[in-house]
Design an enzyme around this catalytic site. Sequence first.
Site, PDB file in Angstrom:
ATOM      1  N   ASP A   1       0.833  -1.146   0.446  1.00 13.97           N
ATOM      2  CA  ASP A   1       0.129   0.430  -0.020  1.00 13.97           C
ATOM      3  C   ASP A   1       1.510   1.443  -0.206  1.00 13.97           C
ATOM      4  O   ASP A   1       1.598   1.548   1.161  1.00 13.97           O
ATOM      5  CB  ASP A   1      -0.569  -0.138   1.010  1.00 13.97           C
ATOM      6  CG  ASP A   1      -2.125   0.971   1.361  1.00 13.97           C
ATOM      7  OD1 ASP A   1      -1.517   2.257   0.568  1.00 13.97           O
ATOM      8  OD2 ASP A   1      -2.775   0.882   2.001  1.00 13.97           O
ATOM      9  N   HIS A   2       1.322   1.863  -1.105  1.00 12.36           N
ATOM     10  CA  HIS A   2       2.105   2.833  -1.393  1.00 12.36           C
ATOM     11  C   HIS A   2       1.605   4.009  -0.819  1.00 12.36           C
ATOM     12  O   HIS A   2       2.789   4.713  -0.276  1.00 12.36           O
ATOM     13  CB  HIS A   2       2.417   3.232  -2.682  1.00 12.36           C
ATOM     14  CG  HIS A   2       1.129   4.267  -3.072  1.00 12.36           C
ATOM     15  ND1 HIS A   2      -0.067   3.857  -3.619  1.00 12.36           N
ATOM     16  CD2 HIS A   2       0.904   5.940  -3.151  1.00 12.36           C
ATOM     17  CE1 HIS A   2      -0.818   4.569  -4.128  1.00 12.36           C
ATOM     18  NE2 HIS A   2      -0.333   5.785  -3.704  1.00 12.36           N
TER      19      HIS A   2
ATOM     20  N   HIS B   1      -5.945   2.853   1.449  1.00 14.71           N
ATOM     21  CA  HIS B   1      -4.999   3.830   2.039  1.00 14.71           C
ATOM     22  C   HIS B   1      -5.574   4.793   3.422  1.00 14.71           C
ATOM     23  O   HIS B   1      -4.805   4.613   4.277  1.00 14.71           O
ATOM     24  CB  HIS B   1      -5.292   4.954   1.289  1.00 14.71           C
ATOM     25  CG  HIS B   1      -4.736   4.835  -0.003  1.00 14.71           C
ATOM     26  ND1 HIS B   1      -3.808   3.233  -0.905  1.00 14.71           N
ATOM     27  CD2 HIS B   1      -5.284   4.754  -1.357  1.00 14.71           C
ATOM     28  CE1 HIS B   1      -3.952   3.086  -1.468  1.00 14.71           C
ATOM     29  NE2 HIS B   1      -4.457   3.902  -2.194  1.00 14.71           N
TER      30      HIS B   1
END
Lengths: 362, 514
Positions: free
Chosen positions: B202-203, B265
Amino acid sequence: MPLMAGSPITRMSEAETFAAGMPVEIGNIERELKKLWDQGGGVMTRASLINLAVYSEEAGSLTANTQIVSRITEDHACRALVIAADPSAADENVQAWISAHCHISRAGVKQVCSEQLSFSLTGSFAKLLPNIVFSHLDSDLPFYLWWQGNFHDPMDPQLWTWVDRLIFDSQGWEDFDAQMRLVESAQEEAKQRVVLCDLNWTRLVQLRLALAQFFDHRATQEQLAEIERVEIAFAAGHRSTAVLLAGWLGAQLGWASGDAGNKTTFPFSDCAGDPITVALQETKGEAISRCSIFCGASEFRVARPTGGRLLETSVQFEGKERMHQLLPAGNNDPVSLMSEELMRGGSHRVYLRAVQAVRDLL
Amino acid sequence: MDPNAAPTQGNPLREGILNRTVPDSCTVVIFGATGDLTHRKLIPALYNIAADGELPPNLAVVGFARRPKSDDEFRGELVEAARKHSRQTVDDEVWAGFARSVFYHQSEFEDADGYRRLGERLEEIEKERGTGGNRLFYLAAAPGQFEPILKNLASAGLNQSREKGWARVIVEKPFGTDLASARELNRIVRDAFPEQATYRIDHFLGKETAQNILVLRFANAIFEPLWDTRYIDHVQITAAETLGVEGRAGYYEGAGALRDMVQNHLLQLLCLVGMEPPTDLGADSIRDEKVKIVRSLRRFPPEEVALKVVRGQYAEGAISGKPVPGYRAEKNVKPDSTTETFVALRLSIDNWRWADVPIYMRVGKRLPKSGTEISVHFKEAPAVLFNKSQMLDQNVLVIRIQPDEGIALRMQAKVPGTSFRIEPVKMDFHYGTSFGKASPEAYERLLLDAMSGDATLFARRDEVEQAWDFIDKIEEAWAAGESPPELFEYPAGSWGPDAADELLARDGRTWRRF
């Protein structure tokens, strides 16, 4: 380019006589600084993470150091205090200037500005740094003092009570031991933990990093116990840099100094008592142009070609092809060294250990 | 030795050097090597790590994709992508060294023989470059391809660690579309790779400011004593985009804002804000605390969804003065689409620390400006002194995740003058102003972590499943046959439907001006 107090933001004052900024009365510095920031009208952001004082006794240092500080503030927002001192001058004089170094922020919108206070101190005023200069530190921010040139005996212990990190460059010291003793005794007298930051050590960061990464993994780590010989090639004027590098290897790997060798070959012995030779060789080129570590038939080499921006690292294991990699080399100019030092922080215990390992050889 | 463990830390030459340890030599195999993610993010990230000297010298990168092309053609495409998307200017000398480590393997994802040939190719490369048999498989392909890729990797034995080496897999989001599909995906992944070798990326967690949330909370003594229901009134998390679907309609139509942003996110950010201090900084210690937050999120019964969740879809409007079409007029969007492009939620965390502290979240496309931030709104000072006659603002701590990363604190100050007027002032810290050095991109950090065996910034299976369990309750209510909660329209360029404002107005609150 510095921004002058009393001048419009976008252009230099025509009355400017000195690149360090607008002349101010010592007692009015804070008031004049406030005026300087008021000019910004919201387009300037005042930024400061540290107090950075730069002290020099060289003629013309105010201009040279202002240029250096201007570049340092591109990456390290600070309140800079640039001091040009001439303790031997017959006249007793104090002058001060203020200016700001503004750069467009990474987002490309705002001007981010660091302020600079410049001082010229002559005669006995040169000995009143804590009184005249350090009273203008930005409270709550750490204080880094970059001392250019040699330290004087006796050192003012009061000076050190202010300092968090003392930055110097031992590369230019003629008598390393005497200079180091001065720093150590001042540090002791001040009863404060001042971190000693030697730019000569900073000069080695990328090289040490390149050497260290060879031994990150267990398979190669075992070879650290099998080192037989180290070769270091250095440029004229950088023998102390090369000796520090040897000291680092010796201290970290637990080597004991052997009998005093000569100026170019130092005998060590490892934990098992096996001999290790460190050979220094002066050549033309970069400060340190090559360091090779030999473990039996294996060689771990870091080289920097003259003028090269990258370190060429290679590993040669017995019977295998040499493996190459390019790594960042860093630069050897004062701005790059200071930026590297300011970025890294740390307590520099390893430096002190490296110095102790080779103190007699420096 | 656990082959998935991080490289040994016993290098005496590392002491005092603050750079991270160079990871194990390995081969990174990218599935979907000709895709957008590879070109825009993965290759620029690998190049930047190489330029910073943080890649192992004998790393190899193998691109796996359907289209036939040679190694050199592939390298030629990648250098263009790196020039366009790298945060650092591409240095020809560094690129040349990096490009020599890049290879291309052509195969269909479903073709078992392609994986057998991949295995042979990897062995050749490993022998030539001495990568020690370590392999990192990156699933950058469409989610529908994950199953054949993982099954074929397992059938070809590529999921097995080589002698003394390791095999790991990075799975790109979305991790499923609901709890059932997430469980199924986790089962498929688990059949090929153990959990400790699985890295769900999950960047957002790789962003500097997201990582700084833990530092802010646990390295500063002034915040943690105030960080609970006694002092915090409520928390807001906003992720706003000016963009529309931008060519992602195919995916977005089936996902929507709730699945696309909230499930991963925003819930990850909430976990970082809400979690208890971990016992240490180990991956599982941190993830143990994070998962407790998702588990403590109060699930909405169907009848409460309409009260606690607002969904919206943008209609035509204007962004920065330029007219833009409504969502249903976008290419590849159904004209009667009910996909939400905006969602606002009122969440409750049922634990001791956060009891009675509402968490408001909103995420949307085609909003007036882009950015992600968390704001912690503290309770008002007692109404005994200055605020007897004047309503004082709350103290607000704002953590800006992107852009202009930083932290701001709003507090009250006396306006200079002879009268006693109090106004809010802002103390503002900007990363970009204080630190001249650019932060590494999230993918750089996360790729290095995966190579080093550090899963701290990756989502664990139970986190993902708990998050889906929460999201599913909302999706189920929205999908209810007869009278599902309304899908509100909002004009592009506005801050979402009025109902999102009413969600807070019912509690006597308003959204923070963004």
